[in-house]
Write a protein that holds these residues in place. Structure first.
Motif, PDB file in Angstrom:
ATOM      1  N   SER A 448     -21.368  26.946  49.659  1.00 58.77           N
ATOM      2  CA  SER A 448     -21.732  27.692  48.458  1.00 58.77           C
ATOM      3  C   SER A 448     -22.203  26.721  47.378  1.00 58.77           C
ATOM      4  CB  SER A 448     -20.544  28.502  47.950  1.00 58.77           C
ATOM      5  OG  SER A 448     -20.871  29.162  46.738  1.00 58.77           O
ATOM      6  N   PRO A 449     -23.307  27.033  46.690  1.00 54.30           N
ATOM      7  CA  PRO A 449     -23.805  26.123  45.666  1.00 54.30           C
ATOM      8  C   PRO A 449     -22.949  26.093  44.418  1.00 54.30           C
ATOM      9  CG  PRO A 449     -25.087  28.144  45.657  1.00 54.30           C
ATOM     10  CD  PRO A 449     -24.160  28.233  46.836  1.00 54.30           C
ATOM     11  N   ILE A 450     -22.013  27.040  44.287  1.00 55.88           N
ATOM     12  CA  ILE A 450     -21.199  27.115  43.081  1.00 55.88           C
ATOM     13  C   ILE A 450     -19.826  27.655  43.425  1.00 55.88           C
ATOM     14  CG2 ILE A 450     -21.980  29.437  42.474  1.00 55.88           C
ATOM     15  CD1 ILE A 450     -21.925  28.558  39.521  1.00 55.88           C
ATOM     16  N   THR A 452     -16.835  29.989  42.545  1.00 59.54           N
ATOM     17  CA  THR A 452     -16.519  31.173  41.752  1.00 59.54           C
ATOM     18  C   THR A 452     -15.185  31.724  42.208  1.00 59.54           C
ATOM     19  OG1 THR A 452     -17.556  32.777  43.230  1.00 59.54           O
ATOM     20  CG2 THR A 452     -18.987  31.682  41.638  1.00 59.54           C
ATOM     21  N   ARG A 745     -23.512  35.128  36.660  1.00 59.33           N
ATOM     22  CA  ARG A 745     -23.176  34.188  37.734  1.00 59.33           C
ATOM     23  C   ARG A 745     -24.452  33.615  38.341  1.00 59.33           C
ATOM     24  NH1 ARG A 745     -17.724  35.284  39.696  1.00 59.33           N
ATOM     25  NH2 ARG A 745     -16.912  37.141  38.675  1.00 59.33           N
ATOM     26  N   GLU A 746     -25.430  34.486  38.582  1.00 55.29           N
ATOM     27  CA  GLU A 746     -26.685  34.016  39.177  1.00 55.29           C
ATOM     28  C   GLU A 746     -27.409  33.059  38.233  1.00 55.29           C
ATOM     29  OE1 GLU A 746     -28.836  37.510  40.161  1.00 55.29           O
ATOM     30  OE2 GLU A 746     -27.683  37.911  41.997  1.00 55.29           O
ATOM     31  N   ILE A 749     -25.895  29.722  38.597  1.00 53.92           N
ATOM     32  CA  ILE A 749     -26.412  29.034  39.786  1.00 53.92           C
ATOM     33  C   ILE A 749     -27.798  28.484  39.516  1.00 53.92           C
ATOM     34  CG2 ILE A 749     -27.112  29.346  42.184  1.00 53.92           C
ATOM     35  CD1 ILE A 749     -24.952  31.461  42.440  1.00 53.92           C
ATOM     36  N   ASN A 754     -21.962  23.740  38.861  1.00 53.43           N
ATOM     37  CA  ASN A 754     -21.245  23.515  40.119  1.00 53.43           C
ATOM     38  C   ASN A 754     -20.091  24.471  40.328  1.00 53.43           C
ATOM     39  OD1 ASN A 754     -22.135  20.616  38.949  1.00 53.43           O
ATOM     40  ND2 ASN A 754     -22.404  20.670  41.159  1.00 53.43           N
ATOM     41  N   TYR A 756     -18.194  28.245  38.475  1.00 52.81           N
ATOM     42  CA  TYR A 756     -18.279  29.305  37.465  1.00 52.81           C
ATOM     43  C   TYR A 756     -16.959  30.060  37.486  1.00 52.81           C
ATOM     44  CZ  TYR A 756     -20.664  32.814  34.558  1.00 52.81           C
ATOM     45  OH  TYR A 756     -21.059  33.638  33.529  1.00 52.81           O
TER      46      TYR A 756
END
Length: 775
Positions: A448-450, A452, A745-746, A749, A754, A756
């Motif tokens: 996952s790029p972030i 959450t 959230r988007e 990203i 990194n 949220y």
């Protein structure tokens, strides 16, 4: 006095009725929720029967609530029934907004049902608000203007829905009572093992007596020879006056020997009687032991069958969960479920709830894309997730969770694995796709790029595999890029009796759960190889680390010198694709054992899961395989360089990593600063994005924790500015904000954050976990 007694009995009856009502209400709510979900995708021909079924459930629920004086629940059920009546009559259309309102009303009723009767009055505003929204929806959308003062629709007075009056074939038993009975039945294993041990000891006594009888029988001929010799000696001296004394002595010895032979003959008879008696005892004990074993096994099997529940009881809540999570992420997902009628142990169902929920969340979050992205790839806008349960054989069941999403990005998995210190890619990363996909089960790995509250921590799939294997099952993964991912889970239908391998190490008996024992091996010392200063042995053409079980358990070594052995006895244990061979002194065999907890004083003892009492009465520790493997791997891979820290995390914190907290709120700024400083980090602060960027340009920091909504420059703009700066483009950024929508959230990203973290779901462990993963 009589009136008080009558009132007390009435209150007790009402309390029992309310408990019954809770069970009934749960069934109605599940039925209505399932019906509404099906209604969303049903054709016009199917809608009528679905609405009729939901209407009847609402009508029955209203009547049941009124019967037990739960007016707040009835006050919501009344307008709910009216709305459903209007839907049934065609005066309202099942539009998404109305269906959402109906779902929310069911949630409200569920909260009211779960509320204690004494506290229900406190929920009156909640009930009134739900009833008002239903009334507003009914009045605002009703097309019937001929009789505005009358109810829009109500159940016909002459044909009320009444459940069929059938004598029940089942009874409700609380889970706590069922578990208590199950524990008592499992306790029968202890006397059964003791009976087996007594039978073994009795057979050993019979064998010892038989051996003694044979040895004694071999003395009889020798004693007879001595008797004949004495008799001949006494006859040869008869008539000789000088030898009268000698003759008298021989006669006396002959008489004594005759008495001894006579006693031995009688003893032979007594030994025969004792031997026959022991043989009868052995046969009867063996029969009793067989009966006890058969009865306890049968009783245990029947109790386990009482624990069986259909998979549908677990699957009922999944459609709603998938619907809400997909809506939150702006995706359209259809959930297909098959095989819900297959029954499985309730305890396995309870343990599998969270793993299956995680797999569904994983499919929605990582697999299924938004309608626009799917359309660009030539896929239908609606994604599909399938949960299928099928019987494998008489004792196993397969659960398949499949989606038609993006599949697993193998290069991304390898790249994420290469960043983790505890995952080493063999042969320079030259592994096939199946080996690479298996890496997704490693703890801490995430593509996952972030980070959450939904994903990005890299723990979910590791926990899924751990729970599946703890139940004695297995999990496999299949995936094709842009075609989807399939998880195949094989589970036992019932929790098996606990079998353990009893080993001796350093004079101590230990039990290893058999389910994790791959094999027991005896190897010559020549088969042991040293690789990178670590002992290994070949297992299926694979080098497996060899460690001493006593060394891993930190058992004291015996001071007595033992003679060198010509071979090594090793037990190969595998769990979660980690395989280690443990050197032991002796393997005594596999036995069925009853595991007992260590008690509240010893809730968590490293490497020990509990204790077992053997048939001999000896208490033996039962090893915790998960801990055992972790301890073994720690011993195998402990850095040998001087000054190396065995705990990477602690080493990083003691280096005083520097963090900048950017937050305009004094309270939030102090809270974040306190949490991070307590964890061992060096923390500086800035009051907004502009101040934060200036501070970052003039100092050296390892990570930024920033709010989003700030004056002059918000967190999104600060992150975008950092990514555009050559010197600060790689600096990790954690956004902690109250903005929890999908769009925010988007955007996080898109600007390059990194992690949220939403403040409404804030937990300091979430923050520290994200920080440790990024610095």
């Amino acid at each position: 006095m009589t009136r008080r007694t009558t009132d007390k009995k009435s209150d007790d009856l009402l309390e029992r009725l309310r408990l019954t009502f809770q069970s009934e209400a749960d069934e109605h709510l599940k039925s209505m929720s399932s019906g509404l979900l099906t209604l969303e995708q049903a054709s016009s021909g199917e809608s009528k029967s679905l609405i009729e079924a939901i209407f009847r459930s609402a009508h029955s629920l209203k009547g049941a609530a009124q019967a037990v004086n739960l007016e707040p629940i009835g006050s919501v059920c009344q307008p709910l029934e009216s709305v459903l009546a209007a839907l049934k009559a065609g005066r309202l259309e099942p539009k998404p907004a109305l269906l959402n309102l109906l779902h929310e009303s069911l949630d409200t009723i569920g909260h009211l049902v779960s509320t204690d009767a004494a506290s229900l009055d406190q929920r009156l505003p909640l009930a009134a608000a739900a009833a008002r929204r239903l009334d507003d929806a009914l009045k605002g959308k009703s097309t019937n203007t001929e009789q505005p003062d009358e109810p829009v629709m109500k159940a016909p007075a002459d044909t009320p829905y009444v459940a069929p009056n059938v004598t029940p074939e089942t009874v409700r038993v609380s889970i706590a009572k069922l578990d208590t009975v199950m524990r008592h039945v499992e306790e029968l294993l202890a006397p059964r093992l003791a009976a087996s041990q007594r039978l073994l000891e009795l057979n050993e006594a019979v064998s010892m007596l038989s051996a003694w009888k044979k040895q004694r029988a071999r003395l009889q001929p020798a004693l007879r020879v001595i008797e004949h010799s004495l008799q001949a000696s006494s006859q040869s001296v008869v008539g000789e006056p000088d030898d009268h004394a000698t003759a008298n002595g021989a006669t006396s010895r002959k008489q004594e020997l005759s008495k001894l032979l006579e006693y031995l003959d009688s003893e032979q008879v007594q030994l025969k009687v004792i031997e026959d008696h022991l043989a009868r005892l052995s046969r009867s004990t063996q029969h009793d032991q067989r009966v006890l074993t058969s009865m306890s096994d049968s009783l245990l099997r029947d109790c386990k069958e009482m624990q069986l529940l259909p998979f549908s009881s677990l699957l009922e809540g999944f459609p709603r969960f998938v619907r809400e999570l997909a809506r939150e992420q702006g995706k359209t997902v259809e959930l297909s479920m098959q095989g819900g009628d297959i029954e499985i142990d309730r305890r396995i169902l309870d343990a599998m709830k969270d793993p299956l929920i995680h797999l569904l969340r994983n499919s929605i979050d990582h697999g299924i894309a938004t309608p626009a992205v799917r359309g660009a790839k030539g896929k239908p806008a609606r994604g599909t997730i399938m949960v299928a349960i099928s019987q494998k054989d008489s004792g196993k069941v397969e659960v398949v969770v499949a989606d038609d999403g993006a599949g697993i990005d193998v290069p991304a998995v390898k790249a994420a694995a290469s960043k983790l210190k505890n995952i080493a890619l063999q042969d320079g990363g030259r592994m096939d796709e199946q080996e690479a996909m298996a890496l997704v089960f490693k703890s801490g790995l995430s593509t996952s790029p972030i980070i959450t509250d939904v994903s990005g921590r890299g723990l979910g799939l590791a926990i899924v595999r751990e729970k599946v294997e703890k139940l004695g099952g297995s999990i496999a993964i299949e995936s094709r890029r842009d075609a989807g991912t399939v998880f195949r889970i094989v589970l036992p239908l019932m929790l098996a009796n606990f079998h353990g391998l009893i080993v001796r190490e350093g004079g101590q008996l230990l039990v290893i759960p058999t389910i994790h024992v791959e094999r027991v091996m005896r190897l010559d010392h020549s088969a042991i190889r040293t690789v990178e200063n670590r002992e290994t042995i070949p297992v299926n053409a694979q080098a497996v680390s060899l460690v001493g079980l006593g060394d891993v358990l930190e058992m004291p070594r015996s001071r007595t010198s033992e003679p060198p052995r010509s071979s090594t006895l090793a037990v190969v244990i595998e769990m979660a694709h980690v395989k280690v061979a443990f050197r032991v002194d002796e393997v005594l065999g596999e036995h069925e054992v009853l595991v007992k907890p260590l008690g509240r004083q010893l809730v968590r003892v490293r490497n020990v899961a509990g204790a077992s009492v053997l048939g001999t009465g000896q208490v033996v520790p039962v090893l915790n395989v998960s801990d055992l493997l972790k301890s073994a791997m720690k011993q195998v891979f402990t850095p040998r360089a001087a000054g190396a820290s065995p705990d990477g995390d602690k080493g990083e914190v003691t280096e005083k990593r520097s963090i900048l907290v950017v937050e305009d709120s004094i309270t939030s700024r102090s809270l974040l600063k306190g949490i991070l400083e307590t964890a061992g980090y060096q923390v500086s602060t800035a009051v907004d994005g502009m101040d934060g960027f200036t501070t970052l340009k003039t100092g050296k920091f390892d990570l930024v924790v920033s709010d989003v909504e700030m004056p002059r420059m918000d967190g999104f703009d600060l992150t975008a500015k950092l990514r555009a700066d050559k010197q600060l483009s790689d600096l990790p950024v954690v956004l902690v904000t109250a903005l929890g929508s999908r769009e925010h959230r988007e955007r996080g990203i898109d600007v390059g954050a990194n992690a949220y973290i939403v403040k409404s779901q804030f937990d300091q462990s979430n923050l520290l976990d994200a920080v440790r993963r990024l610095v």
